[in-house]
Write an enzyme that holds these catalytic residues in place. Structure first.
Site, PDB file in Angstrom:
ATOM      1  N   ASP A  69      42.830  45.684  10.592  1.00 19.68           N
ATOM      2  CA  ASP A  69      42.919  47.139  10.449  1.00 19.68           C
ATOM      3  C   ASP A  69      43.215  47.556   9.012  1.00 19.68           C
ATOM      4  O   ASP A  69      43.828  48.595   8.768  1.00 19.68           O
ATOM      5  CB  ASP A  69      43.972  47.722  11.410  1.00 19.68           C
ATOM      6  CG  ASP A  69      43.798  47.166  12.805  1.00 19.68           C
ATOM      7  OD1 ASP A  69      42.641  47.106  13.252  1.00 19.68           O
ATOM      8  OD2 ASP A  69      44.798  46.763  13.421  1.00 19.68           O
ATOM      9  N   GLY A  81      38.207  46.436  16.052  1.00 19.55           N
ATOM     10  CA  GLY A  81      37.962  47.872  16.181  1.00 19.55           C
ATOM     11  C   GLY A  81      37.997  48.493  14.810  1.00 19.55           C
ATOM     12  O   GLY A  81      39.005  48.391  14.114  1.00 19.55           O
ATOM     13  N   HIS A  82      36.886  49.048  14.376  1.00 21.48           N
ATOM     14  CA  HIS A  82      36.897  49.736  13.093  1.00 21.48           C
ATOM     15  C   HIS A  82      36.499  51.181  13.315  1.00 21.48           C
ATOM     16  O   HIS A  82      35.601  51.462  14.098  1.00 21.48           O
ATOM     17  CB  HIS A  82      35.903  49.193  12.071  1.00 21.48           C
ATOM     18  CG  HIS A  82      35.472  47.797  12.268  1.00 21.48           C
ATOM     19  ND1 HIS A  82      36.232  46.731  11.897  1.00 21.48           N
ATOM     20  CD2 HIS A  82      34.326  47.306  12.767  1.00 21.48           C
ATOM     21  CE1 HIS A  82      35.565  45.629  12.168  1.00 21.48           C
ATOM     22  NE2 HIS A  82      34.417  45.952  12.707  1.00 21.48           N
ATOM     23  N   THR A  83      37.151  52.039  12.560  1.00 21.17           N
ATOM     24  CA  THR A  83      36.748  53.434  12.564  1.00 21.17           C
ATOM     25  C   THR A  83      36.023  53.693  11.257  1.00 21.17           C
ATOM     26  O   THR A  83      36.537  53.378  10.187  1.00 21.17           O
ATOM     27  CB  THR A  83      37.991  54.339  12.668  1.00 21.17           C
ATOM     28  OG1 THR A  83      38.712  53.948  13.825  1.00 21.17           O
ATOM     29  CG2 THR A  83      37.606  55.804  12.777  1.00 21.17           C
ATOM     30  N   LYS A 126      34.559  27.669  25.447  1.00 21.87           N
ATOM     31  CA  LYS A 126      33.619  27.141  24.441  1.00 21.87           C
ATOM     32  C   LYS A 126      34.101  25.761  23.987  1.00 21.87           C
ATOM     33  O   LYS A 126      33.346  24.788  23.986  1.00 21.87           O
ATOM     34  CB  LYS A 126      33.557  28.117  23.260  1.00 21.87           C
ATOM     35  CG  LYS A 126      32.749  27.642  22.064  1.00 21.87           C
ATOM     36  CD  LYS A 126      32.709  28.736  20.991  1.00 21.87           C
ATOM     37  CE  LYS A 126      32.026  28.270  19.724  1.00 21.87           C
ATOM     38  NZ  LYS A 126      31.846  29.356  18.751  1.00 21.87           N
ATOM     39  N   GLY A 157      44.522  51.377  21.821  1.00 20.76           N
ATOM     40  CA  GLY A 157      45.312  52.610  21.705  1.00 20.76           C
ATOM     41  C   GLY A 157      46.807  52.351  21.489  1.00 20.76           C
ATOM     42  O   GLY A 157      47.611  53.271  21.508  1.00 20.76           O
ATOM     43  N   ARG A 158      47.167  51.063  21.219  1.00 23.17           N
ATOM     44  CA  ARG A 158      48.588  50.768  20.973  1.00 23.17           C
ATOM     45  C   ARG A 158      48.983  51.237  19.574  1.00 23.17           C
ATOM     46  O   ARG A 158      48.186  51.141  18.632  1.00 23.17           O
ATOM     47  CB  ARG A 158      48.845  49.249  21.043  1.00 23.17           C
ATOM     48  CG  ARG A 158      48.692  48.679  22.423  1.00 23.17           C
ATOM     49  CD  ARG A 158      48.894  47.174  22.406  1.00 23.17           C
ATOM     50  NE  ARG A 158      47.773  46.477  21.765  1.00 23.17           N
ATOM     51  CZ  ARG A 158      47.711  45.175  21.600  1.00 23.17           C
ATOM     52  NH1 ARG A 158      48.718  44.409  21.986  1.00 23.17           N
ATOM     53  NH2 ARG A 158      46.662  44.602  21.041  1.00 23.17           N
TER      54      ARG A 158
HETATM   55  N1  LIG Z   1      44.096  57.409   4.776  1.00 16.78           N
HETATM   56  C1  LIG Z   1      43.207  56.425   4.644  1.00 16.78           C
HETATM   57  N2  LIG Z   1      42.587  55.930   5.721  1.00 16.78           N
HETATM   58  C2  LIG Z   1      41.713  54.909   5.542  1.00 16.78           C
HETATM   59  C3  LIG Z   1      41.387  54.377   4.283  1.00 16.78           C
HETATM   60  N3  LIG Z   1      40.477  53.387   4.451  1.00 16.78           N
HETATM   61  C4  LIG Z   1      40.245  53.293   5.775  1.00 16.78           C
HETATM   62  N4  LIG Z   1      40.996  54.218   6.428  1.00 16.78           N
HETATM   63  C5  LIG Z   1      41.139  54.422   7.885  1.00 16.78           C
HETATM   64  O1  LIG Z   1      42.086  53.434   8.271  1.00 16.78           O
HETATM   65  C6  LIG Z   1      41.738  52.870   9.514  1.00 16.78           C
HETATM   66  C7  LIG Z   1      41.529  51.370   9.325  1.00 16.78           C
HETATM   67  O2  LIG Z   1      41.613  50.761  10.559  1.00 16.78           O
HETATM   68  P1  LIG Z   1      40.379  50.006  11.247  1.00 16.78           P
HETATM   69  O3  LIG Z   1      39.166  50.853  11.243  1.00 16.78           O
HETATM   70  O4  LIG Z   1      40.902  49.519  12.534  1.00 16.78           O
HETATM   71  O5  LIG Z   1      40.189  48.817  10.196  1.00 16.78           O
HETATM   72  P2  LIG Z   1      39.303  47.525  10.246  1.00 16.78           P
HETATM   73  O6  LIG Z   1      39.821  46.624   9.176  1.00 16.78           O
HETATM   74  O7  LIG Z   1      37.879  47.904  10.085  1.00 16.78           O
HETATM   75  O8  LIG Z   1      39.582  46.939  11.682  1.00 16.78           O
HETATM   76  P3  LIG Z   1      39.650  45.478  12.416  1.00 16.78           P
HETATM   77  O9  LIG Z   1      38.321  44.821  12.370  1.00 16.78           O
HETATM   78  O10 LIG Z   1      40.090  45.860  13.805  1.00 16.78           O
HETATM   79  O11 LIG Z   1      40.716  44.657  11.760  1.00 16.78           O
HETATM   80  C8  LIG Z   1      40.511  53.631   9.972  1.00 16.78           C
HETATM   81  O12 LIG Z   1      40.917  54.677  10.799  1.00 16.78           O
HETATM   82  C9  LIG Z   1      39.894  54.161   8.679  1.00 16.78           C
HETATM   83  O13 LIG Z   1      39.180  55.375   8.841  1.00 16.78           O
HETATM   84  C10 LIG Z   1      42.062  54.934   3.132  1.00 16.78           C
HETATM   85  O14 LIG Z   1      41.874  54.517   2.003  1.00 16.78           O
HETATM   86  N5  LIG Z   1      42.946  55.945   3.384  1.00 16.78           N
HETATM   87  O1  LIG Z   2      42.153  38.570  19.878  1.00 17.61           O
HETATM   88  P1  LIG Z   2      43.049  38.746  21.026  1.00 17.61           P
HETATM   89  O2  LIG Z   2      43.262  37.455  21.773  1.00 17.61           O
HETATM   90  O3  LIG Z   2      42.686  39.879  21.925  1.00 17.61           O
HETATM   91  O4  LIG Z   2      44.522  39.144  20.446  1.00 17.61           O
HETATM   92  C1  LIG Z   2      45.334  38.230  19.713  1.00 17.61           C
HETATM   93  C2  LIG Z   2      46.150  38.982  18.665  1.00 17.61           C
HETATM   94  O5  LIG Z   2      45.287  39.493  17.678  1.00 17.61           O
HETATM   95  C3  LIG Z   2      45.450  40.897  17.562  1.00 17.61           C
HETATM   96  N1  LIG Z   2      44.151  41.462  17.222  1.00 17.61           N
HETATM   97  C4  LIG Z   2      42.950  41.058  17.684  1.00 17.61           C
HETATM   98  N2  LIG Z   2      41.979  41.776  17.111  1.00 17.61           N
HETATM   99  C5  LIG Z   2      42.577  42.640  16.269  1.00 17.61           C
HETATM  100  C6  LIG Z   2      42.112  43.623  15.378  1.00 17.61           C
HETATM  101  O6  LIG Z   2      40.843  43.864  15.242  1.00 17.61           O
HETATM  102  N3  LIG Z   2      42.995  44.329  14.662  1.00 17.61           N
HETATM  103  C7  LIG Z   2      44.302  44.068  14.780  1.00 17.61           C
HETATM  104  N4  LIG Z   2      44.825  43.134  15.594  1.00 17.61           N
HETATM  105  C8  LIG Z   2      43.958  42.445  16.334  1.00 17.61           C
HETATM  106  C9  LIG Z   2      45.991  41.350  18.897  1.00 17.61           C
HETATM  107  O7  LIG Z   2      46.655  42.569  18.811  1.00 17.61           O
HETATM  108  C10 LIG Z   2      46.907  40.187  19.218  1.00 17.61           C
HETATM  109  O8  LIG Z   2      48.087  40.320  18.482  1.00 17.61           O
HETATM  110  N1  LIG Z   3      41.345  46.088  16.958  1.00 20.61           N
HETATM  111  C1  LIG Z   3      42.379  46.850  17.391  1.00 20.61           C
HETATM  112  C2  LIG Z   3      43.489  46.166  18.096  1.00 20.61           C
HETATM  113  C3  LIG Z   3      43.983  47.100  19.166  1.00 20.61           C
HETATM  114  O1  LIG Z   3      43.374  48.145  19.373  1.00 20.61           O
HETATM  115  O2  LIG Z   3      44.988  46.781  19.807  1.00 20.61           O
HETATM  116  C4  LIG Z   3      42.861  47.851  16.362  1.00 20.61           C
HETATM  117  O3  LIG Z   3      42.025  48.495  15.788  1.00 20.61           O
HETATM  118  O4  LIG Z   3      44.040  47.985  16.139  1.00 20.61           O
HETATM  119 MG   LIG Z   4      40.833  47.686  13.617  1.00 20.89          MG
END
Ligand SMILES: Nc1nc2c(ncn2[C@@H]2O[C@H](COP(=O)(O)OP(=O)(O)OP(=O)(O)O)[C@@H](O)[C@H]2O)c(=O)[nH]1
Ligand SMILES: O=P(O)(O)OC[C@H]1O[C@@H](n2cnc3c(O)ncnc32)[C@H](O)[C@@H]1O
Ligand SMILES: N[C@@H](CC(=O)O)C(=O)O
Ligand SMILES: [Mg+2]
Length: 428
Positions: free
Chosen positions: A16, A43-45, A143, A305-306
Site C-alpha cells: 500500500d 489492492g491498488h487505488t 502449488k 476494508g480494514r
Molecule cells: N495523499 C496521497 N495519496 C497517495 C499518494 N500516492 C498514492 N496515494 C494513494 O494512497 C493509496 C495507496 O494504497 P494502495 O493503492 O493500496 O497502494 P498499492 O501499493 O498500489 O497497493 P498493494 O498492491 O495492495 O500493496 C491509494 O489510495 C492512492 O490513491 C500520494 O503521494 N499522496
Molecule cells: O496474502 P494473504 O495471505 O491474504 O495475507 C498475508 C498478510 O499479508 C497482508 N497483505 C496481503 N496483501 C496485501 C496488500 O496488498 N497490501 C497490504 N497488506 C497485504 C495481509 O494483510 C496479511 O497481513
Molecule cells: N491489499 C489490501 C489489504 C487489505 O485490504 O486488507 C490493502 O489495500 O490494504
Molecule cells: Mg494496497
C-alpha cells in the site's frame, strides 16, 4: 543478450505504498504491464482522469488503452474474481479487449482455498496472520505440495481431467478438515468453473514464449510488483507474511524475464509506515500520531476494508528491503500526508534488550517485539505540498527529510508523491 527493456516496480515496506499510481504513470511509456506474483489479496487505488479504479488481481496497466497486460506464472488466479474485476472496469468505461493475457502455468485459487484460508486463521486463534481471506496461502501451499491446479487445465476440451484433479484436491482437503468443510459447495464451484472455462481460454498464453517475443520485438515491459518486501515469504516478518515471493526474485520466477534485460528497479516507499494485518511493526504509533496518519492518509485496506496500522518511517527496515531488492531508485509517496505535523520521526536503529544498538533488521520476528526503535527527529514543514509541481518548490524541511533518507539508504529518491492523483508526482 537482450537489451534493457524491463522496469520493475516493487513495494519496499508492508504494501500500500502507492505502487498502483506509479505503475499507471509509468505505463505511459510501456508497451506491456505484467504482474509477477500474489493474487487478489493486493489492492491498488488509481485515480486517473477523475475516475477512481480499484485493482486487485488485474495489472494496473489496463488503465492505459495502449498497454497490453499479463498475469504471470507466479500469480495465483481466482477465476470468478478475474471476471468480476474486469466487469467492474468495463462498467467504468475501460475497454480491455485484446489487452489481457494470463499465463497457462499460473495456479488457480479455488473458493475451497478461500474457505481453508479462513479455517486456518480460526485455528491459529490469537496468533492468526490476519490474511485477506482470499485463499492465497492455501493456493501457494497446494502449488508447493504439487496437488494444485493450473490455468492450462481449465479447458473445455479436457474438462474430464480437470474435474478428476479438482475432486482429488477436494478429497485431500476433506480428509484433513473433515466436517469443517461440510458447508463448502463442491458441486457449485465445479459448475461455475465449467461455465468460466470457455471464457478464460482466449486469454491464456504460454507466458514464456509470450514475454520472450515481447522482448524480441523490443517492447518496453513494466513489471508490477504486488504486496511488498516485508510481506515476502523469505525476507519479510515471517510468519506474518504473504505466501509468495514479493521481492525481486519473484519477478524472475514469475515472468521468465532475462536478468540482463533489467533497466531499473524502482522501490516504492511511503513517507511513513502502514501495515494491514497482524505482525510486528516497531514504529507503530498507537496514539494521536497514528490516528492522524491513518485518517489523513486514508489508510483503509482496498481489499478487506480494514483500517491500516500507522507509524513512523522505519529506516532499519527500509535498509533491509534495499539490501534484498537492490533498488536503483525510489518513488517516495504520500509526503503530503506529513504536511500538518510539527515534527517527523524516522527510526534509524534498534536498541536491543541488552542495551546494544543495531542497524541490522533481525531474522527472528519475535525479536521485533522487544527492540526499541531509536528515532531521529526532523522539523515538520507545516505547508501544503499538494500544490508543488517541481522539486525546488518543496519546503526546505521536506527536502532535508528526503536527503537524509537518500544518504541513509544510499539510493536516490527519483520521484516524490504529494497527493493521490496522477498529477501529484514530482520527478527530479
Ligand atoms: N495523499 C496521497 N495519496 C497517495 C499518494 N500516492 C498514492 N496515494 C494513494 O494512497 C493509496 C495507496 O494504497 P494502495 O493503492 O493500496 O497502494 P498499492 O501499493 O498500489 O497497493 P498493494 O498492491 O495492495 O500493496 C491509494 O489510495 C492512492 O490513491 C500520494 O503521494 N499522496
Ligand atoms: O496474502 P494473504 O495471505 O491474504 O495475507 C498475508 C498478510 O499479508 C497482508 N497483505 C496481503 N496483501 C496485501 C496488500 O496488498 N497490501 C497490504 N497488506 C497485504 C495481509 O494483510 C496479511 O497481513
Ligand atoms: N491489499 C489490501 C489489504 C487489505 O485490504 O486488507 C490493502 O489495500 O490494504
Ligand atoms: Mg494496497
Amino acid at each position: 543478450m537482450s537489451s534493457a527493456n524491463v522496469t520493475i516496480v516493487l513495494g519496499t515496506q508492508f504494501g500500500d505504498e502507492g505502487k498502483g499510481k506509479l505503475v499507471d504513470i509509468l505505463t505511459e511509456s510501456a508497451d506491456v504491464c505484467a504482474r509477477s506474483a500474489g493474487g487478489n489479496n493486493a489492492g491498488h487505488t488509481i485515480v486517473a482522469n477523475g475516475i477512481t479504479y480499484d485493482f486487485h488481481l488485474l495489472p494496473s496497466g489496463l488503465v492505459n488503452p495502449k498497454t497490453v497486460n499479463l498475469i504471470g506464472t507466479g500469480v495465483v488466479v481466482h477465476v470468478p474474481s478475474l471476471f468480476s474485476e474486469l466487469e467492474a472496469l468495463h462498467a467504468k468505461g475501460l475497454n480491455t479487449d485484446g489487452r489481457l493475457f494470463v499465463s497457462s502455468r499460473a495456479h488457480i485459487v479455488l473458493d475451497l482455498h478461500q474457505f481453508v484460508d479462513k479455517l486456518s486463521e480460526v485455528a491459529l486463534g490469537k496468533a492468526k496472520v490476519g490474511t485477506t481471506g482470499k485463499g492465497i496461502g492455501p493456493s501457494y501451499s497446494t502449488k508447493a505440495a504439487r496437488t494444485g491446479l493450473r490455468i492450462d487445465q481449465l479447458k473445455p476440451e479436457t474438462w474430464v481431467n480437470f474435474e478428476r484433479h479438482f475432486r482429488q484436491l477436494v478429497a485431500n482437503y476433506r480428509q484433513q478438515y473433515g466436517s469443517l468443510l461440510d458447508s463448502y459447495d463442491e458441486e457449485g464451484e465445479l459448475k461455475k468453473l465449467k461455465e468460466l472455462a470457455p471464457r478464460i481460454k482466449p486469454l491464456v498464453v504460454d507466458a514464456v514464449a509470450w514475454i520472450n517475443e515481447q522482448t524480441k520485438q523490443k517492447k518496453e515491459i513494466l513489471v508490477e510488483g504486488a504486496n511488498a518486501l516485508m510481506l515476502d515469504l523469505d525476507y519479510g516478518t515471517y510468519p506474518y507474511v504473504t505466501s509468495s515471493s514479493a521481492s525481486i526474485g519473484g519477478a524472475f520466477t514469475g515472468l521468465a524475464i532475462s536478468p540482463f534485460s533489467i533497466k531499473k528497479i524502482v522501490g516504492v516507499a511511503k513517507a511513513y509506515l502502514s501495515r494491514v494485518g497482524n505482525g510486528p511493526m516497531p514504529t507503530e504509533q498507537l496514539n494521536e500520531i497514528g490516528d492522524y496518519l491513518q485518517s489523513k492518509g486514508r489508510e483503509v485496506g482496498v481489499t478487506t476494508g480494514r483500517k491500516r496500522r500507522c507509524g513512523w518511517l522505519d529506516l532499519v527496515m527500509l535498509k533491509h528491503s534495499t539490501l534484498v531488492n537492490h533498488y536503483t531508485s525510489l518513488n517516495f509517496t504520500k509526503l503530503d500526508v506529513l504536511d500538518d505535523l510539527k515534527e517527523i520521526k524516522a527510526a534509524v536503529a534498534y536498541r536491543l534488550p541488552n542495551g546494544e544498538v543495531s542497524e541490522i533488521f533481525p531474522t527472528n520476528t519475535e525479536d521485533l517485539d522487544v527492540i526499541e526503535p531509536i528515532y531521529k527527529t526532523f522539523p515538520g514543514w507545516q505547508k501544503d505540498t499538494t500544490v508543488c509541481t517541481k522539486y525546488d518548490e518543496l519546503p526546505v524541511e521536506a527536502k532535508e527529510y528526503i536527503k537524509f533518507i537518500e544518504e541513509f539508504l544510499g539510493v536516490k529518491i527519483e520521484s516524490v508523491g504529494c497527493g493521490p492523483s496522477r498529477e501529484n508526482i514530482i520527478f527530479r
